[in-house]
Design a protein around this motif. Sequence first.
Motif, PDB file in Angstrom:
ATOM      1  N   ALA A   1       3.855   6.859  -0.670  1.00 22.11           N
ATOM      2  CA  ALA A   1       2.663   7.265   0.081  1.00 22.11           C
ATOM      3  C   ALA A   1       2.855   8.616   0.715  1.00 22.11           C
ATOM      4  O   ALA A   1       3.986   9.069   0.987  1.00 22.11           O
ATOM      5  N   GLY A   2       1.719   9.285   0.995  1.00 25.19           N
ATOM      6  CA  GLY A   2       1.748  10.557   1.688  1.00 25.19           C
ATOM      7  C   GLY A   2       1.703  10.370   3.183  1.00 25.19           C
ATOM      8  O   GLY A   2       1.741   9.238   3.714  1.00 25.19           O
ATOM      9  N   PRO A   3       1.623  11.461   3.927  1.00 23.36           N
ATOM     10  CA  PRO A   3       1.610  11.347   5.391  1.00 23.36           C
ATOM     11  C   PRO A   3       0.446  10.527   5.919  1.00 23.36           C
ATOM     12  O   PRO A   3       0.624   9.722   6.851  1.00 23.36           O
ATOM     13  N   ALA A   4      -0.717  10.683   5.348  1.00 18.34           N
ATOM     14  CA  ALA A   4      -1.877   9.917   5.841  1.00 18.34           C
ATOM     15  C   ALA A   4      -1.717   8.436   5.576  1.00 18.34           C
ATOM     16  O   ALA A   4      -2.027   7.592   6.443  1.00 18.34           O
ATOM     17  N   ALA A   5      -1.243   8.056   4.400  1.00 17.09           N
ATOM     18  CA  ALA A   5      -1.055   6.638   4.077  1.00 17.09           C
ATOM     19  C   ALA A   5       0.026   6.014   4.943  1.00 17.09           C
ATOM     20  O   ALA A   5      -0.099   4.857   5.380  1.00 17.09           O
ATOM     21  N   MET A   6       1.108   6.756   5.236  1.00 13.90           N
ATOM     22  CA  MET A   6       2.143   6.218   6.099  1.00 13.90           C
ATOM     23  C   MET A   6       1.634   6.065   7.535  1.00 13.90           C
ATOM     24  O   MET A   6       1.993   5.088   8.219  1.00 13.90           O
ATOM     25  N   MET A   7       0.799   6.972   7.965  1.00 11.07           N
ATOM     26  CA  MET A   7       0.222   6.840   9.297  1.00 11.07           C
ATOM     27  C   MET A   7      -0.699   5.617   9.379  1.00 11.07           C
ATOM     28  O   MET A   7      -0.662   4.857  10.362  1.00 11.07           O
ATOM     29  N   ALA A   8      -1.440   5.382   8.339  1.00  6.72           N
ATOM     30  CA  ALA A   8      -2.335   4.209   8.325  1.00  6.72           C
ATOM     31  C   ALA A   8      -1.534   2.917   8.296  1.00  6.72           C
ATOM     32  O   ALA A   8      -1.886   1.929   8.963  1.00  6.72           O
ATOM     33  N   LEU A   9      -0.435   2.880   7.537  1.00  7.30           N
ATOM     34  CA  LEU A   9       0.383   1.669   7.490  1.00  7.30           C
ATOM     35  C   LEU A   9       1.040   1.406   8.838  1.00  7.30           C
ATOM     36  O   LEU A   9       1.144   0.254   9.283  1.00  7.30           O
ATOM     37  N   ASN A  10       1.504   2.469   9.508  1.00  7.97           N
ATOM     38  CA  ASN A  10       2.118   2.308  10.820  1.00  7.97           C
ATOM     39  C   ASN A  10       1.107   1.770  11.835  1.00  7.97           C
ATOM     40  O   ASN A  10       1.443   0.896  12.662  1.00  7.97           O
ATOM     41  N   THR A  11      -0.101   2.269  11.744  1.00  6.65           N
ATOM     42  CA  THR A  11      -1.144   1.788  12.659  1.00  6.65           C
ATOM     43  C   THR A  11      -1.447   0.315  12.404  1.00  6.65           C
ATOM     44  O   THR A  11      -1.649  -0.472  13.350  1.00  6.65           O
ATOM     45  N   ARG A  12      -1.468  -0.094  11.168  1.00  6.05           N
ATOM     46  CA  ARG A  12      -1.755  -1.492  10.839  1.00  6.05           C
ATOM     47  C   ARG A  12      -0.664  -2.413  11.360  1.00  6.05           C
ATOM     48  O   ARG A  12      -0.951  -3.494  11.902  1.00  6.05           O
ATOM     49  N   PHE A  13       0.627  -2.042  11.191  1.00 12.92           N
ATOM     50  CA  PHE A  13       1.720  -2.878  11.686  1.00 12.92           C
ATOM     51  C   PHE A  13       1.695  -2.949  13.212  1.00 12.92           C
ATOM     52  O   PHE A  13       2.012  -4.000  13.793  1.00 12.92           O
ATOM     53  N   SER A  14       1.325  -1.864  13.864  1.00 15.44           N
ATOM     54  CA  SER A  14       1.327  -1.848  15.326  1.00 15.44           C
ATOM     55  C   SER A  14       0.143  -2.636  15.909  1.00 15.44           C
ATOM     56  O   SER A  14       0.302  -3.401  16.875  1.00 15.44           O
TER      57      SER A  14
ATOM     58  N   VAL B   1       7.880   1.319  10.377  1.00 10.66           N
ATOM     59  CA  VAL B   1       7.215   2.178   9.403  1.00 10.66           C
ATOM     60  C   VAL B   1       7.221   3.595   9.973  1.00 10.66           C
ATOM     61  O   VAL B   1       6.572   3.859  10.991  1.00 10.66           O
ATOM     62  N   LEU B   2       7.944   4.507   9.334  1.00  8.38           N
ATOM     63  CA  LEU B   2       8.068   5.873   9.821  1.00  8.38           C
ATOM     64  C   LEU B   2       6.889   6.708   9.324  1.00  8.38           C
ATOM     65  O   LEU B   2       6.336   6.458   8.238  1.00  8.38           O
ATOM     66  N   THR B   3       6.518   7.697  10.112  1.00 15.66           N
ATOM     67  CA  THR B   3       5.400   8.570   9.741  1.00 15.66           C
ATOM     68  C   THR B   3       5.811  10.005   9.438  1.00 15.66           C
ATOM     69  O   THR B   3       5.094  10.729   8.758  1.00 15.66           O
ATOM     70  N   ASP B   4       6.982  10.458   9.937  1.00 13.86           N
ATOM     71  CA  ASP B   4       7.422  11.817   9.664  1.00 13.86           C
ATOM     72  C   ASP B   4       8.131  11.940   8.323  1.00 13.86           C
ATOM     73  O   ASP B   4       8.212  13.028   7.755  1.00 13.86           O
TER      74      ASP B   4
ATOM     75  N   PRO C   1       0.799  -1.230   0.000  1.00 11.82           N
ATOM     76  CA  PRO C   1       0.000   0.000   0.000  1.00 11.82           C
ATOM     77  C   PRO C   1       0.827   1.273   0.000  1.00 11.82           C
ATOM     78  O   PRO C   1       0.367   2.322  -0.471  1.00 11.82           O
ATOM     79  N   ALA C   2       2.030   1.211   0.515  1.00  6.40           N
ATOM     80  CA  ALA C   2       2.869   2.421   0.574  1.00  6.40           C
ATOM     81  C   ALA C   2       3.599   2.673  -0.732  1.00  6.40           C
ATOM     82  O   ALA C   2       4.023   3.803  -1.003  1.00  6.40           O
ATOM     83  N   GLY C   3       3.750   1.665  -1.575  1.00  6.71           N
ATOM     84  CA  GLY C   3       4.511   1.849  -2.804  1.00  6.71           C
ATOM     85  C   GLY C   3       5.999   1.855  -2.541  1.00  6.71           C
ATOM     86  O   GLY C   3       6.477   1.887  -1.396  1.00  6.71           O
TER      87      GLY C   3
END
Length: 426
Positions: free
Chosen positions: A303-316, A353-356, A274-276
């Motif tokens: 991915a943009g900031p929102a997509a990276m935040m969603a991926l980080n949440t999924r892994f966590s 998965v970083l979000t910043d 999903p992040a590409g």
Amino acid sequence: MSTDAEFADAQPVPPIPPQPPRRPAAAAAPGPAEDPQTAVLRRVPPEPPMPPSAPAAPAATGPHPVPPRPAAPPRAQPPAAGAPLPPRPDRAPGSPAPTGPAAPGPSQPTAFRDTTAFRDTAAFHLARSQDLWSGPGARTAGRPSPVPWPRTPLPRQGVAHGTGAPAAPFRRPGARVLAAAACLILGIGLIGGAAAGSWLTEDTSGAAPTAEAVFAKGRDVWHDTPVDTLFPRTVKGLGAGPGGADRAWTRIAVAPDAGCTGAYDSKLAAALAPAGCVRLLRATYADATRSAVITVGAQTTKAGPAAMMALNTRFSSKNLSTRTDLMPLPYAAKGTVAEDFGRAQRASWTVRVLTDIPAVVYAVSGFADGRTFTEPQPAEAAVRPGTTTAPAESGLGHDAKDLADRIEADFRKAAGSPTPTRQASS
């Protein structure tokens, strides 16, 4: 007041004593001409009297009359050039020849000595003989004639001074020289303007860059930052080993930057899809004993900031980073101690998965001798105090966690958002 009254306090002048009669010369005494050891001072004739035609000086009316100045005697003309000098007379003209040495008489007081008759001095003869040494034209108005300074001729126009060769004529700069100077000035002005513009547009308040700026810059870190900055040649972990021991790792291989195809197992690739993927960078390190090898990687995402935040949440939330079927693959570089580092040799790992910034950082560790592990353990679990598993006691969990911390900090620093770390590079 009368003249007698003015001189009433003057001391009386004693009379001049008469001179004693001269003694007759002794018959046996030699004359001056016969005795060469005797020096006789010749008498100089007195100054001639003033001519009768000269007008008499007026009488002084003041209290101290000044006597008139006697006229100077005519100067003797020097002999012509080349002519012999006339013989010097033995005595002054008109004086009788001496018959014997003069009898010594009582000396007169200095105040009453006749100074006009005695002029046989060195200064007097030097003044009289100046014309004989210098010539009649040596003195002008009582002073010697000045010696003219030699004049240095100026060089002629068009001739170099001191060489005699014609000097190069002055030429005006040509059009090419003027054009080059103008281009140089214009270039310096453009560079200075660009520097001033960048300085003015910078945030001079010292505030940290915004999150949007850091995220946008993080997408270009992989090609704007040197590899030695992202993957240092040597990394030192202060207190990063088991029990707080210091660790050190040396980079032994760097993989060429490429895409993500074939870099992961199928399940991990699907989880990160999903992040590409823009680019994947990898490097392999060895510890100080060269018995442990660690591969670290950084994937730049689309991915943009929102997509990276969603991926980080999924892994966590789903614990995807602790599943053994989602472990990343090592980079086993040929000809190195990591040549036998494969899937079966993986002992510990971490995936972040970083979000910043748009990046996914991971690390995987194992032994360099090719031994296998049936129960690999995530790095976050292996570094907990009291853990007695093989990855924890061997330090492989610490190696994976601390090297991942270092690479994550380097990527964030390159993007403009530095974070503190315990590792030091060289």
